[in-house]
Design a protein around this motif. Structure first.
Motif, PDB file in Angstrom:
ATOM      1  N   ARG A 124       0.839  -1.203   0.000  1.00  0.00           N
ATOM      2  CA  ARG A 124       0.000   0.000   0.000  1.00  0.00           C
ATOM      3  C   ARG A 124       0.870   1.249   0.000  1.00  0.00           C
ATOM      4  O   ARG A 124       1.934   1.277   0.604  1.00  0.00           O
ATOM      5  CB  ARG A 124      -0.968  -0.001   1.193  1.00  0.00           C
ATOM      6  CG  ARG A 124      -0.315  -0.037   2.562  1.00  0.00           C
ATOM      7  CD  ARG A 124      -1.371  -0.019   3.666  1.00  0.00           C
ATOM      8  NE  ARG A 124      -2.210   1.163   3.575  1.00  0.00           N
ATOM      9  CZ  ARG A 124      -1.985   2.298   4.247  1.00  0.00           C
ATOM     10  NH1 ARG A 124      -0.975   2.418   5.078  1.00  0.00           N
ATOM     11  NH2 ARG A 124      -2.787   3.332   4.089  1.00  0.00           N
ATOM     12  N   PRO A 125       0.413   2.290  -0.715  1.00  0.00           N
ATOM     13  CA  PRO A 125       1.178   3.527  -0.719  1.00  0.00           C
ATOM     14  C   PRO A 125       1.042   4.267   0.613  1.00  0.00           C
ATOM     15  O   PRO A 125      -0.019   4.233   1.239  1.00  0.00           O
ATOM     16  CB  PRO A 125       0.548   4.347  -1.851  1.00  0.00           C
ATOM     17  CG  PRO A 125      -0.701   3.663  -2.244  1.00  0.00           C
ATOM     18  CD  PRO A 125      -0.780   2.343  -1.566  1.00  0.00           C
ATOM     19  N   ILE A 126       2.111   4.917   1.047  1.00  0.00           N
ATOM     20  CA  ILE A 126       2.067   5.793   2.224  1.00  0.00           C
ATOM     21  C   ILE A 126       2.675   7.139   1.836  1.00  0.00           C
ATOM     22  O   ILE A 126       3.265   7.256   0.754  1.00  0.00           O
ATOM     23  CB  ILE A 126       2.809   5.177   3.443  1.00  0.00           C
ATOM     24  CG1 ILE A 126       4.236   4.761   3.063  1.00  0.00           C
ATOM     25  CG2 ILE A 126       2.043   3.956   3.974  1.00  0.00           C
ATOM     26  CD1 ILE A 126       5.081   4.291   4.242  1.00  0.00           C
ATOM     27  N   GLY A 129       1.924   8.424  -1.593  1.00  0.00           N
ATOM     28  CA  GLY A 129       2.527   7.665  -2.677  1.00  0.00           C
ATOM     29  C   GLY A 129       4.020   7.887  -2.832  1.00  0.00           C
ATOM     30  O   GLY A 129       4.630   7.391  -3.773  1.00  0.00           O
ATOM     31  N   ALA A 131       6.119   6.558  -0.998  1.00  0.00           N
ATOM     32  CA  ALA A 131       6.733   5.279  -0.663  1.00  0.00           C
ATOM     33  C   ALA A 131       5.668   4.192  -0.756  1.00  0.00           C
ATOM     34  O   ALA A 131       4.478   4.456  -0.622  1.00  0.00           O
ATOM     35  CB  ALA A 131       7.318   5.321   0.748  1.00  0.00           C
ATOM     36  N   LEU A 132       6.133   2.964  -1.006  1.00  0.00           N
ATOM     37  CA  LEU A 132       5.230   1.814  -1.036  1.00  0.00           C
ATOM     38  C   LEU A 132       5.614   0.895   0.111  1.00  0.00           C
ATOM     39  O   LEU A 132       6.754   0.436   0.188  1.00  0.00           O
ATOM     40  CB  LEU A 132       5.373   1.059  -2.362  1.00  0.00           C
ATOM     41  CG  LEU A 132       4.826   1.764  -3.601  1.00  0.00           C
ATOM     42  CD1 LEU A 132       5.167   0.963  -4.862  1.00  0.00           C
ATOM     43  CD2 LEU A 132       3.322   1.951  -3.504  1.00  0.00           C
ATOM     44  N   ALA A 133       4.663   0.649   1.015  1.00  0.00           N
ATOM     45  CA  ALA A 133       4.948  -0.199   2.159  1.00  0.00           C
ATOM     46  C   ALA A 133       4.366  -1.588   1.919  1.00  0.00           C
ATOM     47  O   ALA A 133       3.219  -1.718   1.489  1.00  0.00           O
ATOM     48  CB  ALA A 133       4.348   0.406   3.418  1.00  0.00           C
TER      49      ALA A 133
ATOM     50  N   VAL B  19      12.803   7.462   1.460  1.00  0.00           N
ATOM     51  CA  VAL B  19      12.823   6.089   1.952  1.00  0.00           C
ATOM     52  C   VAL B  19      14.235   5.784   2.449  1.00  0.00           C
ATOM     53  O   VAL B  19      15.223   6.123   1.804  1.00  0.00           O
ATOM     54  CB  VAL B  19      12.410   5.114   0.827  1.00  0.00           C
ATOM     55  CG1 VAL B  19      12.589   3.664   1.264  1.00  0.00           C
ATOM     56  CG2 VAL B  19      10.968   5.375   0.413  1.00  0.00           C
ATOM     57  N   ASP B 121       0.943  10.790   6.970  1.00  0.00           N
ATOM     58  CA  ASP B 121       2.083   9.870   6.914  1.00  0.00           C
ATOM     59  C   ASP B 121       1.622   8.453   6.537  1.00  0.00           C
ATOM     60  O   ASP B 121       2.013   7.911   5.525  1.00  0.00           O
ATOM     61  CB  ASP B 121       2.902   9.886   8.210  1.00  0.00           C
ATOM     62  CG  ASP B 121       2.064   9.700   9.474  1.00  0.00           C
ATOM     63  OD1 ASP B 121       0.834   9.533   9.364  1.00  0.00           O
ATOM     64  OD2 ASP B 121       2.655   9.715  10.570  1.00  0.00           O
ATOM     65  N   ASP B 122       0.689   7.891   7.347  1.00  0.00           N
ATOM     66  CA  ASP B 122       0.261   6.524   7.033  1.00  0.00           C
ATOM     67  C   ASP B 122      -0.929   6.485   6.062  1.00  0.00           C
ATOM     68  O   ASP B 122      -1.271   5.424   5.555  1.00  0.00           O
ATOM     69  CB  ASP B 122      -0.034   5.727   8.315  1.00  0.00           C
ATOM     70  CG  ASP B 122      -1.179   6.312   9.146  1.00  0.00           C
ATOM     71  OD1 ASP B 122      -1.975   7.115   8.612  1.00  0.00           O
ATOM     72  OD2 ASP B 122      -1.291   5.962  10.330  1.00  0.00           O
ATOM     73  N   ASP B 123      -1.547   7.653   5.804  1.00  0.00           N
ATOM     74  CA  ASP B 123      -2.692   7.728   4.874  1.00  0.00           C
ATOM     75  C   ASP B 123      -3.749   6.656   5.162  1.00  0.00           C
ATOM     76  O   ASP B 123      -4.289   6.042   4.240  1.00  0.00           O
ATOM     77  CB  ASP B 123      -2.227   7.626   3.414  1.00  0.00           C
ATOM     78  CG  ASP B 123      -1.648   8.950   2.888  1.00  0.00           C
ATOM     79  OD1 ASP B 123      -2.015  10.017   3.410  1.00  0.00           O
ATOM     80  OD2 ASP B 123      -0.809   8.902   1.958  1.00  0.00           O
ATOM     81  N   VAL B 217       5.647  -3.980   9.218  1.00  0.00           N
ATOM     82  CA  VAL B 217       6.182  -3.504   7.946  1.00  0.00           C
ATOM     83  C   VAL B 217       7.253  -4.478   7.477  1.00  0.00           C
ATOM     84  O   VAL B 217       8.264  -4.694   8.146  1.00  0.00           O
ATOM     85  CB  VAL B 217       6.766  -2.083   8.111  1.00  0.00           C
ATOM     86  CG1 VAL B 217       7.428  -1.632   6.818  1.00  0.00           C
ATOM     87  CG2 VAL B 217       5.664  -1.118   8.513  1.00  0.00           C
ATOM     88  N   SER B 219       8.694  -4.253   4.322  1.00  0.00           N
ATOM     89  CA  SER B 219       9.685  -3.398   3.665  1.00  0.00           C
ATOM     90  C   SER B 219       9.012  -2.132   3.168  1.00  0.00           C
ATOM     91  O   SER B 219       7.791  -2.087   2.998  1.00  0.00           O
ATOM     92  CB  SER B 219      10.317  -4.125   2.480  1.00  0.00           C
ATOM     93  OG  SER B 219       9.323  -4.391   1.522  1.00  0.00           O
ATOM     94  N   VAL B 220       9.814  -1.102   2.969  1.00  0.00           N
ATOM     95  CA  VAL B 220       9.314   0.140   2.381  1.00  0.00           C
ATOM     96  C   VAL B 220      10.207   0.468   1.196  1.00  0.00           C
ATOM     97  O   VAL B 220      11.433   0.424   1.308  1.00  0.00           O
ATOM     98  CB  VAL B 220       9.315   1.292   3.411  1.00  0.00           C
ATOM     99  CG1 VAL B 220       8.920   2.600   2.752  1.00  0.00           C
ATOM    100  CG2 VAL B 220       8.365   0.984   4.568  1.00  0.00           C
ATOM    101  N   ALA B 221       9.594   0.738   0.055  1.00  0.00           N
ATOM    102  CA  ALA B 221      10.379   0.964  -1.165  1.00  0.00           C
ATOM    103  C   ALA B 221       9.944   2.242  -1.867  1.00  0.00           C
ATOM    104  O   ALA B 221       8.841   2.729  -1.649  1.00  0.00           O
ATOM    105  CB  ALA B 221      10.212  -0.224  -2.098  1.00  0.00           C
ATOM    106  N   GLU B 222      10.831   2.773  -2.687  1.00  0.00           N
ATOM    107  CA  GLU B 222      10.475   3.908  -3.540  1.00  0.00           C
ATOM    108  C   GLU B 222       9.504   3.401  -4.601  1.00  0.00           C
ATOM    109  O   GLU B 222       9.677   2.297  -5.115  1.00  0.00           O
ATOM    110  CB  GLU B 222      11.713   4.427  -4.282  1.00  0.00           C
ATOM    111  CG  GLU B 222      12.838   4.908  -3.401  1.00  0.00           C
ATOM    112  CD  GLU B 222      12.748   6.395  -3.119  1.00  0.00           C
ATOM    113  OE1 GLU B 222      11.765   7.027  -3.568  1.00  0.00           O
ATOM    114  OE2 GLU B 222      13.647   6.912  -2.442  1.00  0.00           O
ATOM    115  N   PRO B 223       8.497   4.200  -4.962  1.00  0.00           N
ATOM    116  CA  PRO B 223       7.640   3.762  -6.062  1.00  0.00           C
ATOM    117  C   PRO B 223       8.415   3.861  -7.381  1.00  0.00           C
ATOM    118  O   PRO B 223       9.410   4.579  -7.446  1.00  0.00           O
ATOM    119  CB  PRO B 223       6.495   4.776  -6.035  1.00  0.00           C
ATOM    120  CG  PRO B 223       7.044   5.969  -5.341  1.00  0.00           C
ATOM    121  CD  PRO B 223       8.147   5.498  -4.441  1.00  0.00           C
TER     122      PRO B 223
END
Ligand SMILES: Cc1cc2nc3c(=O)[nH]c(=O)nc-3n(C[C@H](O)[C@H](O)[C@H](O)COP(=O)(O)OP(=O)(O)OC[C@H]3O[C@@H](n4cnc5c(N)ncnc54)[C@H](O)[C@@H]3O)c2cc1C
Ligand SMILES: Nc1ncnc2c1ncn2[C@@H]1O[C@H](COP(=O)(O)O)[C@@H](O)[C@H]1O
Lengths: 312, 249
Positions: A124-126, A129, A131-133, B19, B121-123, B217, B219-223
């Motif tokens: 999901r985007p945070i 958008g 970052a993608l978690a 990130v 932040d977490d939307d 979590v 992992s957290v990645a760049e889109p």
């Protein structure tokens, strides 16, 4: 595993976004769906025809209570016993209801997923958008909303599901539905349109904003807007595209006089082709645009119309 | 009438989050932090209700690290009367926050709880709805207009196709949308005054709430990055490219 999908419909017609939610649900297991409202019977008929749907739960209600989160959240919590996952497309309606259901079931919801890794793990985007978690849920049941633009909708015809009528529970009370005001439009729905023409602060005023209509007419496009355009009253809030507005991913997105702040990009950067017209060559929108024209939109707009009329 | 306003400390909305190289999350060290923009709107609405004489006391609450004190001071500089810091180093999620807020609501007995519709932040867009569910109280999310009269609140809310109006018996939960109001800037004298306003500090354990997150979590990645395309000179060229190259019209 059996999954329940809450469907959004308009007067009985199932929203395309909800068919994307069914596509996501099909990756998890068998799919039952829920339709509520005064037109639930018509919606149930459409839903039963969607391929892959096993059972339709129909809740007909003419009291206005099905417009409220409280009884519908209780209904979903009651139905939850038979399901491992409850899904819905991320609409304003679903965002109003599903977290409440999650609280009733002591579950942390997983909003706006864009990918399914396995039955517990989702992407999901945070941060609008940025970052993608990838998150893994420890809950026994999962309550999920689905970003429709990330899942190809299933077809609307070919299925043959059974229909079961269920009553709407009373809910905790204390909430009364007064009225809904919907803005009428002949245009395609913003979130499922093939082409979107959006205007921003650069449109200057309400009068000028209407200049986007002839272009949208020629392209069969929906009209969208930046937050600035909504704030200044050029158009009403349901046109807003972005982090806190609608998320769109059309084949073609045309941004007229929009600077391209991150909150706006969050709502449209997954569009297939992005066009930007802006008089500022440094505007951040050009960093994501496939085709850009630096110039005055009021000059370029009529030229675009003329060109479309020519060979079209 | 008492109002409770939960406010969250988040990365300032003007900052582009980065990130972390190890993919464990988003960098917050040394990054400008502010009150979640929707929570400023929630505080502003409470202050306006107080100015109208409808509300007598505003309590701001934040759940998070010790530094969330700054956010509470801002809320008090805007007009909140006192504040409660529920201190924890555990990353908060809507379910645990809603449980903390439920415990505080049972203690403070506010008539109205106004939250932001979404933390940027977490939307998540979930905490208000969850608190309402836990309390079994009515909710009005995405509020663009709020009117309190005769033990009830009438709320106009933003929905996908337009707007909807609902009436809720108090106590009730409201979440604020961008259009509700334009929050004020705290004046210097009010910032000074806020330093003297009371701030209570407690922990989730004091309220009997387990903060263990249900979502971990991985992992957290760049889109995927979108590349800048090309600039064209004329409408004619644009239409030709859209037809023949991109084939979208
Ligand atoms: C919590 C929060 C949530 C938000 N959510 C959203 C959201 O969901 N969606 C959203 O859009 N915004 C959102 N915003 C607002 C966002 O930060 C920007 O303020 C907004 O997107 C700016 O809109 P704009 O690009 O139209 O206006 P501006 O930034 O003012 O840009 C106008 C552009 O038009 C160009 N222009 C002006 N005149 C002409 C002309 N004659 N010809 C060509 N170009 C011209 C200018 O060069 C400029 O680039 C949010 C903000 C916050 C704090
Ligand atoms: N840690 C927190 N402390 C105080 N309020 C919070 C916290 N997390 C969420 N909230 C409130 O809940 C709203 C919605 O947040 P969320 O559900 O995370 O998008 C925010 O706008 C705040 O009003």
């Amino acid at each position: 595993m059996t999954v329940l999908v809450y469907l959004d419909h308009e007067g009985g017609a199932i929203r395309q976004a909800s068919r994307s939610a069914i596509a996501a649900a099909s990756k998890l297991g068998d799919v039952d769906v829920l339709v509520t409202g005064p037109d639930a019977a018509a919606a149930a008929k459409s839903a039963a025809a969607i391929p892959g749907v096993k059972k339709v739960v129909q809740v007909t209600d003419t009291t206005g209570n099905s417009e409220l989160a409280e009884p519908v959240a209780s209904l979903l919590a009651d139905l939850a016993a038979g399901y491992t996952h409850i899904l819905a497309a991320s609409s304003a309606t679903a965002k109003n209801i599903l977290p409440r259901t999650a609280a009733l079931l002591d579950v942390q919801p997983i909003p706006d997923i864009v990918a399914i890794n396995d039955a517990d793990t989702f992407v999901r985007p945070i941060y609008a958008g940025s970052a993608l978690a990838t998150v893994k849920s420890a809950d026994a049941k999962k309550i999920i909303t689905v970003r429709a633009s990330s899942f190809e909708p299933v077809a609307s015809e070919g299925g043959n599901a059974t229909i079961e009528e269920v009553a709407l529970p009373a809910g905790p009370g204390g909430s009364t539905f007064i009225a809904t005001e919907l803005s009428k439009s002949e245009r395609p729905e913003l979130e499922s349109a093939r082409v979107v023409v959006s205007g921003g602060n650069g449109m200057l005023n309400e009068e000028n904003f209407k200049l986007l209509e002839p272009l949208a007419d020629r392209l069969g496009a929906a009209i969208g807007a930046s937050r600035a355009a909504v704030d200044k009253g050029f158009v009403s809030n349901e046109y807003q595209v972005g982090q806190t507005g609608k998320i769109v991913a059309p084949e073609l997105y045309i941004a007229m006089g929009i600077s391209g702040q991150i909150q706006h990009l969050a709502g449209m950067k997954d569009s297939k082709v992005i066009v930007a017209v802006n008089k500022d060559p440094e505007a951040p929108i050009f960093q994501v645009a496939d085709y850009g024209i630096v110039g005055d939109l009021f000059t370029i707009l009529p030229q675009l119309e003329a060109e479309l009329d020519k060979a079209g | 009438m008492k109002v409770l306003v939960p406010v969250k400390r988040v990365i300032d909305y003007n900052i582009k989050p980065r990130v972390k190289a190890d993919g464990s999350g988003v960098e917050t060290a040394g990054v400008k932090m502010s009150m979640n923009p929707f929570d400023e709107i929630a505080v502003e609405e409470a202050v306006r209700l107080k100015e109208k004489g409808v509300v007598s006391e505003i309590i701001a609450v934040s759940i998070g690290e010790a530094k969330a004190q700054d956010t509470l001071r801002t809320a008090m500089a805007m007009g909140a009367d006192r504040s409660i810091l529920v201190e924890t180093d555990v990353v908060t999620e809507p379910l645990s926050v809603a449980k903390v807020l439920k415990a505080l609501v049972e203690k403070e007995k506010p008539d109205l709880i106004i939250l932001g519709k979404q933390a940027i932040d977490d939307d998540m867009n979930a905490t208000g709805q969850m608190l309402a569910g836990l309390l079994g109280r009515p909710q009005a999310t995405f509020a663009s207009k709020v009117e309190v009269a005769d033990g009830a609140v009438t709320v106009m809310r933003e929905i996908d196709g337009g707007s909807q109006t609902v009436k809720l018996a108090l106590p009730a939960i409201i979440t604020a949308d961008l259009r509700l109001n334009e929050p004020r800037y705290a004046s210097l004298p009010n910032i000074m005054k806020a330093r003297k306003k009371p701030m209570e500090k407690i922990t989730p354990a004091d309220l009997g709430v387990d903060m263990t997150p249900r979502l971990s979590v991985v992992s957290v990645a760049e889109p995927p990055e979108r590349k800048a395309g090309i600039k064209l000179d004329s409408a004619a060229e644009l239409v030709s490219r859209l037809r023949n190259e991109a084939k979208v019209i």
